[in-house]
Design a protein around this motif. Structure first.
Motif, PDB file in Angstrom:
ATOM      1  N   GLN A 109       3.933  -2.926 -25.131  1.00 25.61           N
ATOM      2  CA  GLN A 109       3.349  -1.566 -25.057  1.00 25.61           C
ATOM      3  C   GLN A 109       2.520  -1.384 -23.793  1.00 25.61           C
ATOM      4  O   GLN A 109       2.546  -0.341 -23.153  1.00 25.61           O
ATOM      5  CB  GLN A 109       2.445  -1.318 -26.269  1.00 25.61           C
ATOM      6  CG  GLN A 109       3.223  -1.132 -27.559  1.00 25.61           C
ATOM      7  CD  GLN A 109       2.309  -1.223 -28.764  1.00 25.61           C
ATOM      8  OE1 GLN A 109       1.278  -0.557 -28.817  1.00 25.61           O
ATOM      9  NE2 GLN A 109       2.670  -2.058 -29.722  1.00 25.61           N
ATOM     10  N   ILE A 110       1.757  -2.444 -23.442  1.00 31.97           N
ATOM     11  CA  ILE A 110       0.950  -2.354 -22.214  1.00 31.97           C
ATOM     12  C   ILE A 110       1.871  -2.211 -21.005  1.00 31.97           C
ATOM     13  O   ILE A 110       1.653  -1.365 -20.130  1.00 31.97           O
ATOM     14  CB  ILE A 110       0.024  -3.591 -22.078  1.00 31.97           C
ATOM     15  CG1 ILE A 110      -1.015  -3.566 -23.207  1.00 31.97           C
ATOM     16  CG2 ILE A 110      -0.652  -3.616 -20.713  1.00 31.97           C
ATOM     17  CD1 ILE A 110      -1.955  -4.755 -23.226  1.00 31.97           C
ATOM     18  N   SER A 111       2.921  -3.006 -21.009  1.00 33.19           N
ATOM     19  CA  SER A 111       3.859  -2.961 -19.891  1.00 33.19           C
ATOM     20  C   SER A 111       4.495  -1.566 -19.770  1.00 33.19           C
ATOM     21  O   SER A 111       4.596  -1.006 -18.666  1.00 33.19           O
ATOM     22  CB  SER A 111       4.926  -4.033 -20.125  1.00 33.19           C
ATOM     23  OG  SER A 111       5.848  -3.994 -19.112  1.00 33.19           O
ATOM     24  N   ALA A 112       4.881  -0.990 -20.918  1.00 34.63           N
ATOM     25  CA  ALA A 112       5.524   0.336 -20.897  1.00 34.63           C
ATOM     26  C   ALA A 112       4.536   1.398 -20.408  1.00 34.63           C
ATOM     27  O   ALA A 112       4.893   2.300 -19.633  1.00 34.63           O
ATOM     28  CB  ALA A 112       6.034   0.686 -22.290  1.00 34.63           C
ATOM     29  N   ARG A 113       3.293   1.277 -20.824  1.00 29.86           N
ATOM     30  CA  ARG A 113       2.274   2.255 -20.398  1.00 29.86           C
ATOM     31  C   ARG A 113       2.009   2.130 -18.896  1.00 29.86           C
ATOM     32  O   ARG A 113       1.783   3.128 -18.213  1.00 29.86           O
ATOM     33  CB  ARG A 113       0.989   2.026 -21.200  1.00 29.86           C
ATOM     34  CG  ARG A 113      -0.035   3.106 -21.035  1.00 29.86           C
ATOM     35  CD  ARG A 113       0.375   4.375 -21.809  1.00 29.86           C
ATOM     36  NE  ARG A 113      -0.454   5.506 -21.437  1.00 29.86           N
ATOM     37  CZ  ARG A 113      -0.069   6.486 -20.624  1.00 29.86           C
ATOM     38  NH1 ARG A 113       1.139   6.501 -20.103  1.00 29.86           N
ATOM     39  NH2 ARG A 113      -0.879   7.464 -20.326  1.00 29.86           N
ATOM     40  N   PHE A 114       2.018   0.902 -18.394  1.00 26.12           N
ATOM     41  CA  PHE A 114       1.827   0.699 -16.943  1.00 26.12           C
ATOM     42  C   PHE A 114       2.940   1.416 -16.163  1.00 26.12           C
ATOM     43  O   PHE A 114       2.687   2.007 -15.116  1.00 26.12           O
ATOM     44  CB  PHE A 114       1.824  -0.793 -16.597  1.00 26.12           C
ATOM     45  CG  PHE A 114       0.493  -1.488 -16.779  1.00 26.12           C
ATOM     46  CD1 PHE A 114      -0.626  -0.805 -17.245  1.00 26.12           C
ATOM     47  CD2 PHE A 114       0.347  -2.839 -16.467  1.00 26.12           C
ATOM     48  CE1 PHE A 114      -1.861  -1.452 -17.401  1.00 26.12           C
ATOM     49  CE2 PHE A 114      -0.878  -3.489 -16.616  1.00 26.12           C
ATOM     50  CZ  PHE A 114      -1.976  -2.794 -17.086  1.00 26.12           C
ATOM     51  N   VAL A 115       4.155   1.346 -16.685  1.00 31.59           N
ATOM     52  CA  VAL A 115       5.267   2.024 -16.006  1.00 31.59           C
ATOM     53  C   VAL A 115       5.010   3.532 -16.001  1.00 31.59           C
ATOM     54  O   VAL A 115       5.188   4.212 -14.975  1.00 31.59           O
ATOM     55  CB  VAL A 115       6.621   1.694 -16.693  1.00 31.59           C
ATOM     56  CG1 VAL A 115       7.752   2.549 -16.137  1.00 31.59           C
ATOM     57  CG2 VAL A 115       6.942   0.210 -16.549  1.00 31.59           C
ATOM     58  N   GLU A 116       4.547   4.065 -17.142  1.00 31.11           N
ATOM     59  CA  GLU A 116       4.255   5.503 -17.213  1.00 31.11           C
ATOM     60  C   GLU A 116       3.118   5.881 -16.269  1.00 31.11           C
ATOM     61  O   GLU A 116       3.169   6.905 -15.589  1.00 31.11           O
ATOM     62  CB  GLU A 116       3.835   5.886 -18.637  1.00 31.11           C
ATOM     63  CG  GLU A 116       4.986   5.963 -19.604  1.00 31.11           C
ATOM     64  CD  GLU A 116       4.496   6.150 -21.047  1.00 31.11           C
ATOM     65  OE1 GLU A 116       5.314   5.946 -21.944  1.00 31.11           O
ATOM     66  OE2 GLU A 116       3.305   6.481 -21.255  1.00 31.11           O
ATOM     67  N   MET A 117       2.058   5.041 -16.243  1.00 31.26           N
ATOM     68  CA  MET A 117       0.923   5.349 -15.348  1.00 31.26           C
ATOM     69  C   MET A 117       1.368   5.361 -13.891  1.00 31.26           C
ATOM     70  O   MET A 117       0.950   6.201 -13.104  1.00 31.26           O
ATOM     71  CB  MET A 117      -0.199   4.317 -15.520  1.00 31.26           C
ATOM     72  CG  MET A 117      -0.988   4.492 -16.791  1.00 31.26           C
ATOM     73  SD  MET A 117      -2.282   3.244 -16.930  1.00 31.26           S
ATOM     74  CE  MET A 117      -3.613   4.070 -16.088  1.00 31.26           C
ATOM     75  N   HIS A 118       2.215   4.391 -13.557  1.00 27.01           N
ATOM     76  CA  HIS A 118       2.725   4.313 -12.183  1.00 27.01           C
ATOM     77  C   HIS A 118       3.422   5.632 -11.820  1.00 27.01           C
ATOM     78  O   HIS A 118       3.224   6.175 -10.728  1.00 27.01           O
ATOM     79  CB  HIS A 118       3.685   3.132 -12.072  1.00 27.01           C
ATOM     80  CG  HIS A 118       4.221   2.907 -10.698  1.00 27.01           C
ATOM     81  ND1 HIS A 118       3.525   2.245  -9.724  1.00 27.01           N
ATOM     82  CD2 HIS A 118       5.383   3.278 -10.114  1.00 27.01           C
ATOM     83  CE1 HIS A 118       4.227   2.223  -8.615  1.00 27.01           C
ATOM     84  NE2 HIS A 118       5.364   2.837  -8.818  1.00 27.01           N
ATOM     85  N   ARG A 119       4.209   6.143 -12.761  1.00 19.85           N
ATOM     86  CA  ARG A 119       4.943   7.397 -12.505  1.00 19.85           C
ATOM     87  C   ARG A 119       3.976   8.598 -12.533  1.00 19.85           C
ATOM     88  O   ARG A 119       3.958   9.417 -11.624  1.00 19.85           O
ATOM     89  CB  ARG A 119       6.027   7.550 -13.578  1.00 19.85           C
ATOM     90  CG  ARG A 119       6.961   8.728 -13.369  1.00 19.85           C
ATOM     91  CD  ARG A 119       7.728   9.013 -14.643  1.00 19.85           C
ATOM     92  NE  ARG A 119       6.817   9.290 -15.744  1.00 19.85           N
ATOM     93  CZ  ARG A 119       7.022   8.950 -17.017  1.00 19.85           C
ATOM     94  NH1 ARG A 119       8.104   8.304 -17.373  1.00 19.85           N
ATOM     95  NH2 ARG A 119       6.125   9.245 -17.947  1.00 19.85           N
ATOM     96  N   ASP A 120       3.139   8.679 -13.580  1.00 19.94           N
ATOM     97  CA  ASP A 120       2.279   9.860 -13.756  1.00 19.94           C
ATOM     98  C   ASP A 120       1.228   9.998 -12.654  1.00 19.94           C
ATOM     99  O   ASP A 120       0.800  11.089 -12.329  1.00 19.94           O
ATOM    100  CB  ASP A 120       1.534   9.796 -15.101  1.00 19.94           C
ATOM    101  CG  ASP A 120       2.479   9.936 -16.279  1.00 19.94           C
ATOM    102  OD1 ASP A 120       3.634  10.349 -16.064  1.00 19.94           O
ATOM    103  OD2 ASP A 120       2.060   9.622 -17.410  1.00 19.94           O
TER     104      ASP A 120
END
Ligand code: AMP
Ligand code: MG
Length: 353
Positions: free
Chosen positions: A58-69
């Protein structure tokens, strides 16, 4: 790029006798994540492995979203918001971005304006909105002066409900100066709340420590701005964070002159007096990250003032001549590494607790 990141992460691993086990007999678990172009190594005691394993995806997936957002130039929430600001329109923002805008408004105020994540247009003008290091002529003085004269500031942004708008169309967000700290703070909270309360998160020498590691402290390197090694190391207590801002690895080069990626919002020009700034805070990686950037801008005459107003006690700066300026509190807790000369140390007492 991949090879460089790997090398970077390896050299900046925690120093000292930290490998191996914590108080339990189980070996530490190491995980590698990726956020904002940087590898993040997460070390968790073996006894917390099962919990870490559950939460890490979940942390990894959120990091990907933060990188994009939060990307300052590729399409995502932030570039849409910057376009809305430019056209004078309000836009709905996610709770996470809204929280980060609030944080950024506070950092700008507390740093007396030297930390200003609303200067995205200036950062872009200097060529830093690209994955490649910019080369070629620096921007024209008139283009720089025009943007500085527009005084973009986080204070121009109004948040109402889940909407954001800017009274100044020249405001463009660039969270490069504190996004890593905000991301690691969030990940540290997630780990602690989900059964892994003792961990170290290390993003190339920017570090959040949570909980304990048996009865040992985590000893962490303070990066050498001129090389891959360390100039000093510090033992971090539970909850502490250490962040370093440097000019050495990201710069704009024009005919042999290197311009830092850290821009002074007051002049529009890259900083050159301080080549590296390191800050330790209690439990606030976003503040440490923003403060390290802010102190690089504040320069040799003003860093003490900015440190006081941002509530910092543990600060270490390296200037262009290689001299180290540090607070007495920082001096008391670091160990110099390599050939750093104690004679090059300039100790400041900020008169703080
Ligand atoms: P750091 O490596 O944490 O010092 O962050 C540097 C990044 O912060 C730059 O690449 C820009 O994206 C952004 N930045 C540059 N100058 C400033 C400034 N004066 N205030 C806030 N962010 C800045
Ligand atoms: Mg920073």
């Amino acid at each position: 790029m991949g090879a460089i990141l790997k090398h970077f992460a390896c050299v900046l691993l925690l120093l000292g006798s930290l490998g191996g086990c914590s108080s339990s007999d189980l070996p530490d678990e190491h995980y590698t994540l990726y956020v904002f172009g940087t590898l993040v190594e997460v070390v968790v005691p073996g006894s917390e492995r099962a919990a870490a394993e559950r939460i890490m995806p979940q942390i990894s997936a959120r990091f990907v979203e933060m990188h994009r957002d939060w990307h300052a130039w590729l399409p995502g929430e932030m570039t849409r918001l910057n376009a809305a600001f430019a056209s004078g329109q309000p836009m709905k923002v996610s709770p996470m971005l809204k929280g980060a805008i609030r944080q950024a408004q506070l950092f700008e105020k507390e740093s007396d304006g030297v930390f200003n994540p609303a200067i995205g247009k200036l950062i872009g003008l200097w060529g830093f909105h690209s994955d490649d290091l910019p080369v070629g002529p620096a921007p024209s003085p008139s283009a720089i002066d025009t943007l500085v004269a527009k005084h973009p500031s986080m204070a121009d942004i109004t948040l109402f409900g889940n909407m954001a708008s800017s009274a100044n169309p020249f405001v463009a967000l660039d969270f490069g100066g504190f996004a890593k700290g905000a991301a690691l703070d969030w990940a540290a909270q997630e780990l602690a709340a989900n059964g892994a309360p003792d961990a170290v998160l290390n993003a190339g020498g920017d570090v959040n420590v949570i909980g304990t590691h048996g009865d040992r402290e985590w000893r962490v390197a303070i990066r050498d701005p001129k090389g891959w090694g360390a100039i000093a190391s510090a033992a971090l207590r539970p909850g502490e964070t250490l962040y370093t801002s440097g000019n050495y690895f990201r710069y704009h080069e024009d005919r042999g002159v290197r311009y830092s990626h850290i821009i002074d919002p007051r002049t529009g020009y890259p900083v050159d007096e301080i080549v590296s700034a390191s800050v330790i805070t209690q439990g606030d990686g976003a503040l440490a990250d923003a403060a390290a950037t802010a102190l690089s801008v504040a320069g040799l005459d003003h860093w003490q003032e900015v440190a006081r107003s941002m509530g910092l006690t543990d600060v270490l700066l390296v200037d262009q001549q290689g001299r180290i300026h540090l607070t007495s509190q920082m001096k008391a807790r670091i160990r110099l590494e390599g050939d750093t000369k104690a004679g090059a140390l300039m100790i400041e007492d900020l008169g703080m607790p």
